[in-house]
Design an enzyme around this catalytic site. Structure first.
Site, PDB file in Angstrom:
ATOM      1  N   THR A 230       0.848  -1.201   0.000  1.00 29.94           N
ATOM      2  CA  THR A 230       0.000   0.000   0.000  1.00 29.94           C
ATOM      3  C   THR A 230       0.880   1.246   0.000  1.00 29.94           C
ATOM      4  O   THR A 230       0.377   2.347   0.195  1.00 29.94           O
ATOM      5  CB  THR A 230      -0.904   0.056   1.252  1.00 29.94           C
ATOM      6  OG1 THR A 230      -0.080  -0.122   2.394  1.00 29.94           O
ATOM      7  CG2 THR A 230      -2.006  -0.974   1.223  1.00 29.94           C
ATOM      8  N   ARG A 232       4.155   2.390  -2.262  1.00 30.45           N
ATOM      9  CA  ARG A 232       4.312   2.946  -3.608  1.00 30.45           C
ATOM     10  C   ARG A 232       4.697   1.825  -4.566  1.00 30.45           C
ATOM     11  O   ARG A 232       5.488   0.933  -4.209  1.00 30.45           O
ATOM     12  CB  ARG A 232       5.416   4.018  -3.638  1.00 30.45           C
ATOM     13  CG  ARG A 232       5.022   5.367  -3.055  1.00 30.45           C
ATOM     14  CD  ARG A 232       3.944   6.082  -3.870  1.00 30.45           C
ATOM     15  NE  ARG A 232       3.576   7.370  -3.306  1.00 30.45           N
ATOM     16  CZ  ARG A 232       2.607   7.570  -2.426  1.00 30.45           C
ATOM     17  NH1 ARG A 232       1.886   6.550  -1.986  1.00 30.45           N
ATOM     18  NH2 ARG A 232       2.343   8.778  -1.983  1.00 30.45           N
ATOM     19  N   ASP A 256      -2.324  -1.807  -3.606  1.00 25.39           N
ATOM     20  CA  ASP A 256      -3.106  -0.573  -3.759  1.00 25.39           C
ATOM     21  C   ASP A 256      -2.372   0.396  -4.671  1.00 25.39           C
ATOM     22  O   ASP A 256      -2.920   1.442  -5.021  1.00 25.39           O
ATOM     23  CB  ASP A 256      -3.328   0.073  -2.380  1.00 25.39           C
ATOM     24  CG  ASP A 256      -4.244   1.279  -2.470  1.00 25.39           C
ATOM     25  OD1 ASP A 256      -5.271   1.176  -3.170  1.00 25.39           O
ATOM     26  OD2 ASP A 256      -3.949   2.316  -1.854  1.00 25.39           O
ATOM     27  N   GLU A 267      -3.563   4.489 -21.334  1.00 26.68           N
ATOM     28  CA  GLU A 267      -2.266   4.062 -21.883  1.00 26.68           C
ATOM     29  C   GLU A 267      -1.883   4.850 -23.121  1.00 26.68           C
ATOM     30  O   GLU A 267      -0.705   4.904 -23.481  1.00 26.68           O
ATOM     31  CB  GLU A 267      -2.316   2.572 -22.212  1.00 26.68           C
ATOM     32  CG  GLU A 267      -2.265   1.759 -20.950  1.00 26.68           C
ATOM     33  CD  GLU A 267      -2.563   0.314 -21.175  1.00 26.68           C
ATOM     34  OE1 GLU A 267      -2.753  -0.085 -22.329  1.00 26.68           O
ATOM     35  OE2 GLU A 267      -2.594  -0.410 -20.184  1.00 26.68           O
ATOM     36  N   HIS A 301      -5.209   2.795  -5.714  1.00 28.63           N
ATOM     37  CA  HIS A 301      -4.579   3.772  -4.799  1.00 28.63           C
ATOM     38  C   HIS A 301      -5.651   4.409  -3.912  1.00 28.63           C
ATOM     39  O   HIS A 301      -5.853   5.625  -3.911  1.00 28.63           O
ATOM     40  CB  HIS A 301      -3.819   4.851  -5.593  1.00 28.63           C
ATOM     41  CG  HIS A 301      -2.752   5.509  -4.749  1.00 28.63           C
ATOM     42  ND1 HIS A 301      -1.508   5.840  -5.220  1.00 28.63           N
ATOM     43  CD2 HIS A 301      -2.750   5.911  -3.456  1.00 28.63           C
ATOM     44  CE1 HIS A 301      -0.797   6.397  -4.261  1.00 28.63           C
ATOM     45  NE2 HIS A 301      -1.534   6.452  -3.179  1.00 28.63           N
ATOM     46  N   PHE A 304      -5.937   5.662   1.327  1.00 26.92           N
ATOM     47  CA  PHE A 304      -6.098   6.904   2.113  1.00 26.92           C
ATOM     48  C   PHE A 304      -7.562   7.327   2.208  1.00 26.92           C
ATOM     49  O   PHE A 304      -7.909   8.211   2.982  1.00 26.92           O
ATOM     50  CB  PHE A 304      -5.332   8.040   1.415  1.00 26.92           C
ATOM     51  CG  PHE A 304      -5.986   8.415   0.105  1.00 26.92           C
ATOM     52  CD1 PHE A 304      -5.735   7.685  -1.042  1.00 26.92           C
ATOM     53  CD2 PHE A 304      -6.905   9.453   0.051  1.00 26.92           C
ATOM     54  CE1 PHE A 304      -6.390   7.988  -2.230  1.00 26.92           C
ATOM     55  CE2 PHE A 304      -7.551   9.759  -1.134  1.00 26.92           C
ATOM     56  CZ  PHE A 304      -7.297   9.020  -2.277  1.00 26.92           C
TER      57      PHE A 304
END
Ligand code: NAI
Length: 338
Positions: A230, A232, A256, A267, A301, A304
């Site tokens: 989680t 980077r 994550d 892409e 991601h 948080f």
């Protein structure tokens, strides 16, 4: 002061405006990549989230910039060397509740260990109420290796202890008092890799931590282990995870964060960027492999992302901007030494 704020959700604009009354703020919804041509000669402060790269090109668009207030703990999306050379200070949000990210990391672990995603799919998508293919494994009695025993890592250890796991850890700055308090021991990185059933990453990403787990040392991991990240994406060479899953070294992964995660949705940006590196293209391919792999749980991601944490992040960022405007900057990110 003149501030440019790249924000994500509509309510954030009013929330920040009210708390930074008296400042002249331009709000742009989205990331710096979404507004690649935006320039503001007189902007003095830039506020960004981790989805906004702030590199050479972006910084050239703000020639009078004095401060960057990132609404995140990590700051690897900002080119700190260029900021240092231009005397631009950077503030971050060092803590907004270590539990927030640790709870998500544990959620990823449970999703892998108890096949929660497959359980839900079986009932919802397949309409089956059967346990076939859904057997998991206990966490109790297993060894979890925590890389980085800072704020988030320490909370992860507390939770792992609650689950009856054995905890070992590696950190360049071991915190022996914490180890005594929580009942875990520090080992070398190699020993952690070789003996952990679960490895969880809680380190900052920088040149020293780049590809800490890679295609060379993936073979040193215990067969059947699980990797949770989680922190980077760049901490782990993506190809190594693909290799680990393919060769049965890894029973599963819960991520994550991904290397080159900015390109996952779009892409074409990578394809049409002026100099797409071979490494970026290779990583993007490996990401595809992982996203489609049945034993890989990938989240966007999101660790948080709780109501409480988002407000704490904004509150600290507002305080950081106010402090900078008063000439008493706080939560300043150290400039790189090299
Ligand atoms: P922290 O600064 O409290 O702890 C980091 C720990 O890593 C420290 O104990 C430090 O000594 C250790 N460390 C640094 N370099 C090391 C190395 N080369 N080898 C071994 N240990 C090393 O940071 P915190 O708050 O626990 O956050 C950890 C990371 O989590 C952040 O850097 C950020 O990248 C990531 N994060 C991810 C989020 C998400 O939404 N997925 C949200 C917030 C943070």
């Amino acid at each position: 002061m003149k501030i440019v704020c790249f924000f994500n959700e509509d309510w954030e604009e009013g929330y920040v405006k009210e708390r930074l009354a008296g400042h002249e703020i331009t709000f742009l919804k989205g990331s710096t990549s979404d507004h690649a041509d935006f320039r503001e000669e007189s902007a003095e402060i830039l506020s960004v989230f981790v989805n906004s790269p702030v590199g050479k090109t972006e910084l050239e668009h703000f020639p009078n910039l004095k401060h960057i207030a990132t609404r995140s703990t990590g700051y690897d999306h900002i080119d700190r060397a260029i900021a240092r050379d231009r005397a631009i200070t950077i503030s971050s949000v060092p803590a907004y509740g270590e539990n927030t990210v640790a709870e998500f990391a544990f959620g990823l672990l449970l999703t892998v260990s108890r096949k929660l995603y497959e359980c839900i799919k079986k009932v919802q998508d397949e309409g089956l109420f059967s346990q076939v293919g859904l057997r998991g494994f206990d966490l109790k009695g297993k060894t979890i290796g925590i890389l980085g025993t800072g704020r988030i890592g320490a909370h992860m250890i507390r939770m792992a202890k609650g689950f009856g796991m054995n905890v070992i850890a590696f950190d360049v700055y071991p915190n022996e008092a914490l180890a005594r308090e929580l009942g875990f021991s520090y080992v070398s990185q190699d020993e952690l890799f070789a003996t952990s059933d679960v490895i969880s990453f809680h380190l900052p990403y920088n040149k020293d931590t780049h590809h800490l787990l890679n295609t060379t040392n993936i073979h040193k991991l215990k067969k059947g282990s699980v990797v949770i990240n989680t922190a980077r994406g760049g901490l782990i060479e993506t190809e190594a995870l693909a290799m680990g899953l393919r060769e049965g070294i890894l029973a599963g992964v819960g991520l994550d964060v991904l290397e080159e995660e900015a390109f996952v949705e779009d892409e074409t940006r990578l394809l049409f960027s002026p100099h797409p590196s071979e490494a970026s293209l290779k990583t993007t391919l490996a990401n595809h492999y992982l996203i489609e792999h049945p034993r890989a749980i990938i989240a966007p991601h999101n660790a948080f992302n709780t109501d409480e944490a988002i407000r704490r992040i904004l509150d600290t960022t507002v305080e950081n901007i106010k402090a900078f405007a008063l000439g008493e900057p706080k939560n300043i990110v150290p400039p790189p030494t090299a």
